[in-house]
Enzyme design. Structure first.
Site, mmCIF file in Angstrom:
data_model
loop_
_atom_site.group_PDB
_atom_site.id
_atom_site.type_symbol
_atom_site.label_atom_id
_atom_site.label_comp_id
_atom_site.label_asym_id
_atom_site.label_seq_id
_atom_site.Cartn_x
_atom_site.Cartn_y
_atom_site.Cartn_z
ATOM 1 N N ASP A 199 -15.129 1.133 -15.621
ATOM 2 C CA ASP A 199 -14.031 1.123 -14.654
ATOM 3 C C ASP A 199 -14.324 0.219 -13.448
ATOM 4 O OD1 ASP A 199 -11.605 2.476 -13.450
ATOM 5 O OD2 ASP A 199 -13.131 3.011 -11.973
ATOM 6 N N LEU A 200 -15.530 0.315 -12.929
ATOM 7 C CA LEU A 200 -15.863 -0.453 -11.724
ATOM 8 C C LEU A 200 -15.829 -1.956 -12.003
ATOM 9 C CD1 LEU A 200 -16.902 -0.113 -8.748
ATOM 10 C CD2 LEU A 200 -19.161 -0.560 -9.679
ATOM 11 N N ALA A 201 -16.426 -2.339 -13.131
ATOM 12 C CA ALA A 201 -16.461 -3.769 -13.482
ATOM 13 C C ALA A 201 -15.030 -4.293 -13.618
ATOM 14 C CB ALA A 201 -17.248 -3.964 -14.773
ATOM 15 N N ARG B 220 -22.332 -0.870 -24.575
ATOM 16 C CA ARG B 220 -22.614 -0.597 -26.000
ATOM 17 C C ARG B 220 -21.525 -1.090 -26.935
ATOM 18 N NH1 ARG B 220 -23.416 5.630 -25.090
ATOM 19 N NH2 ARG B 220 -21.525 5.046 -23.997
ATOM 20 N N ASP C 170 -27.523 -0.772 -26.386
ATOM 21 C CA ASP C 170 -27.775 0.477 -25.667
ATOM 22 C C ASP C 170 -28.966 0.214 -24.745
ATOM 23 O OD1 ASP C 170 -28.768 3.021 -24.910
ATOM 24 O OD2 ASP C 170 -27.674 3.913 -26.598
ATOM 25 N N LYS D 158 -23.793 3.394 -6.102
ATOM 26 C CA LYS D 158 -24.013 4.782 -5.723
ATOM 27 C C LYS D 158 -23.728 5.688 -6.920
ATOM 28 C CE LYS D 158 -20.868 6.996 -3.851
ATOM 29 N NZ LYS D 158 -19.539 7.585 -3.600
ATOM 30 N N ASP E 63 -22.978 -0.020 -0.541
ATOM 31 C CA ASP E 63 -22.091 0.973 0.063
ATOM 32 C C ASP E 63 -20.840 0.168 0.370
ATOM 33 O OD1 ASP E 63 -20.559 2.362 2.014
ATOM 34 O OD2 ASP E 63 -22.273 3.678 2.356
ATOM 35 N N HIS E 64 -19.803 0.314 -0.446
ATOM 36 C CA HIS E 64 -18.710 -0.651 -0.338
ATOM 37 C C HIS E 64 -17.961 -0.558 0.998
ATOM 38 C CE1 HIS E 64 -16.149 2.666 -1.776
ATOM 39 N NE2 HIS E 64 -15.123 1.986 -1.319
ATOM 40 N N GLU F 7 -7.923 10.724 1.321
ATOM 41 C CA GLU F 7 -7.423 10.114 0.080
ATOM 42 C C GLU F 7 -6.280 10.953 -0.457
ATOM 43 O OE1 GLU F 7 -10.278 8.461 -2.770
ATOM 44 O OE2 GLU F 7 -11.735 9.743 -1.768
ATOM 45 N N ASP G 228 -20.577 12.528 -2.185
ATOM 46 C CA ASP G 228 -19.779 11.380 -2.623
ATOM 47 C C ASP G 228 -19.360 10.493 -1.448
ATOM 48 O OD1 ASP G 228 -18.354 10.007 -4.759
ATOM 49 O OD2 ASP G 228 -16.510 10.740 -3.827
ATOM 50 N N HIS H 285 -20.838 6.665 2.988
ATOM 51 C CA HIS H 285 -19.849 5.933 3.790
ATOM 52 C C HIS H 285 -19.667 6.487 5.198
ATOM 53 C CE1 HIS H 285 -19.133 4.479 -0.156
ATOM 54 N NE2 HIS H 285 -18.296 5.414 -0.547
#
Ligand SMILES: NC(=O)C1=CN([C@@H]2O[C@H](COP(=O)(O)OP(=O)(O)OC[C@H]3O[C@@H](n4cnc5c(N)ncnc54)[C@H](OP(=O)(O)O)[C@@H]3O)[C@@H](O)[C@H]2O)C=CC1
Ligand SMILES: O=C1O[C@H](COP(=O)(O)O)[C@@H](O)[C@H](O)[C@H]1O
Length: 495
Positions: free
Chosen positions: A18-20, A48, A87, A150, A179-180, A218, A237, A242
């Site tokens: 998801d992040l990529a 994988r 893997d 993180k 740390d975005h 959020e 989290d 943050h």
């Protein structure tokens, strides 16, 4: 190498995640589009699932198009992407990856500069870094850097263990802990607002400031991250990283120079000066919440305990409010209030600096109460600052009324305001670690947070769920300020 257009080979572990997809590929594209990447760069994706280079390129193209909402006309960009399926726990495959990287170094004339970006679950971090070293992937003629997502550990002990593992393969100066929030335009602006304005810095202390509030709310719930989140909670989290980073930037002393080490060293001092909270003081300083059902932006939503991969009796907090005291000369007596949570009224991150009242209010005799001066730093979604002052009411004889001076950063820079990940990736390529967290900051943050999570893990929150989705959190979060004579300032831009 031209330092402004660094030549580098980026290896993304977790390239189908998801992040990529949402953040990393679009950020690399934007850097490319702005001419910030050298033509001599390559990206290798690792995960994988069995994709060919071309299938992976289509995947990257889709991610860029989803982000830009436009068709990608420049196929040249996509041709720099490669995929190596394996893997990461399989030692043998690292040799094949090594051969691919060496081949790409030659193809793109990259002098061995490598970024290893770990966009994967943290349990793999130690394994990957030790294999990178043992299989010779870190033995290059250029520079090597490790970017770590993180969470960096689950508590101080596990963070120390992880740090020891990765330090076997990378030195502290080669480790870029993301740390975005530190890549956000207005978080980076805190230092400039403070240190480049004669009207703020002299007032930036306990003589003139009554309290500081940081809200990061959020509207989203846990989405598909229930498995991770239910073992993490809002404290780990959001607060450990943050929120405490924002506190550090707001409270630090002016650094001697604007170098990475000088800035980090001032931030660490703040984190070390945080008043430790003992187990029996947690309820006095911190409030936890968990969302129940409710209405967010007009839609009915389910409660946290009904979310996928969440324990139906979960004791995990989705909301935290806290009062932090910084026991140093500048901040003695000034509370820093923080609050963050999921499924709140709106998506917003704001800092409100509330100044003390003037000693003698000449306008007491009017029927209106004078409002305190506030400096509001809007981090997101709007970016800017508002200064709340008092002025003479038009036409009225010496009556004070509130006035606002607004500066909107993204109204001017508009959609061109760079994304946090874009800036951080670029910093990493140029070797600038200022906006990444040093190990000392991580350790100090865990030391502060650990006693709170220990108490919360070991005491059942009998009132959970204690706030309705779509609200601003449990009532106790308001009481936390009321007992000090304060209240949370609204998070809407125009209030
Ligand atoms: N998503 C987000 O918004 C944020 C994420 N993060 C952090 O970023 C990291 C990644 O998160 P996210 O992208 O959401 O995670 P995902 O679960 O979406 O992706 C995980 C990736 O790892 C790959 N993977 C899993 N196991 C292996 C394995 N044994 N060998 C090789 N590849 C493997 C998966 O691909 P495959 O199944 O093909 O192997 C996939 O590409 C986490 O540390 C997370 O905490 C931090 C902030 C925000
Ligand atoms: O790190 C994280 O941050 C996001 C919030 O980031 P933002 O830039 O959208 O404010 C949060 O949703 C997520 O749970 C957390 O892991």
């Amino acid at each position: 190498m031209n330092n402004m257009n660094p030549k580098s080979l980026i290896v993304i572990f977790g390239a189908t995640g998801d992040l990529a997809k949402r953040k990393l590929f679009p950020s690399i594209y934007r850097l490319y589009e702005k001419g910030k990447l050298s033509e001599e760069f390559a990206v290798v994706g690792v995960a994988r699932r069995p994709l060919s280079h071309d299938e992976f390129r289509n995947y990257v193209q889709q991610s860029v198009e989803d982000s830009t909402k436009q068709e990608l006309s420049d196929q040249h960009f996509i041709s720099h992407f490669y995929y190596h399926p394996f893997d990461v726990t399989d030692t043998a495959s690292y040799q094949e990856l090594k051969a691919l990287l060496e081949r790409l170094d030659k193809t793109y004339n990259i002098p061995g500069n490598r970024i290893f970006y770990l966009a994967m679950a943290p349990e793999f971090f130690g394994t990957i870094t030790s294999r990178l070293k043992s299989e010779g992937l870190t033995a290059t003629n250029g520079w090597k850097r490790l970017v770590i997502e993180k969470p960096f550990g689950h508590d101080l002990k596990s963070a120390q263990q992880l740090n020891t593992e990765i330090r076997q393969a990378f030195s502290e100066s080669e480790i870029f802990r993301i740390d975005h929030y530190l890549g956000k335009e207005m978080v980076q602006n805190i230092e400039v607002i403070r240190f480049a304005n004669a009207i703020f810095e002299p007032l930036w202390n306990n003589r003139f400031i009554s309290n500081i509030q940081i809200t990061s709310s959020e509207t989203l719930g846990v989405e598909d991250r229930g498995r991770y989140y239910d073992h993490s909670g809002a404290l780990r989290d959001m607060v450990q990283n943050h929120m405490l980073q924002m506190v550090a930037l707001l409270a630090m002393e002016p650094p001697i120079k604007l170098t990475t080490d000088d800035i980090r060293s001032e931030k660490v001092k703040v984190l070390r000066a945080l008043r430790p909270i003992s187990h029996d003081e947690v309820d006095q300083y911190f409030v936890r919440g968990q969302y129940g059902r409710g209405i967010v932006k007009g839609n009915e939503v389910i409660s946290y305990r009904e979310e996928n991969n969440v324990d139906p009796n979960s004791n995990t907090e989705t909301f935290v409010a806290g009062k932090l005291m910084i026991d140093n000369f500048r901040w003695a007596g000034v509370p820093f209030y923080i609050r963050t949570g999921k499924r709140m009224t709106e998506k917003s991150t704001k800092i409100v600096v509330q100044f003390k009242d003037v000693p003698m209010n000449l306008y007491y005799r009017t029927s209106e109460t004078i409002q305190p001066n506030l400096l509001v730093i809007h981090i997101q979604p709007d970016e800017g600052i508002t200064l709340h002052l008092n002025g003479k009411k038009s036409g009225e004889n010496m009556k004070a009324s509130p006035i606002k001076l607004d500066y909107c950063n993204n109204c001017i820079d508009g959609i061109n305001t760079p994304e946090a990940y874009e800036k951080l990736l670029y910093d990493c390529m140029r070797g600038d670690a200022t906006n990444f967290t040093h190990w000392d900051e991580v350790a100090a943050s865990w030391s502060f947070v650990d006693p709170i999570s220990e108490v919360w893990e070991n005491t059942k929150a009998v009132d959970f769920p204690n706030y309705e989705a779509g609200s601003m959190g449990p009532k106790a979060a308001d009481e936390l300020l009321h007992k000090d004579g304060f209240h949370w300032w609204p998070i809407h831009y125009h209030e």
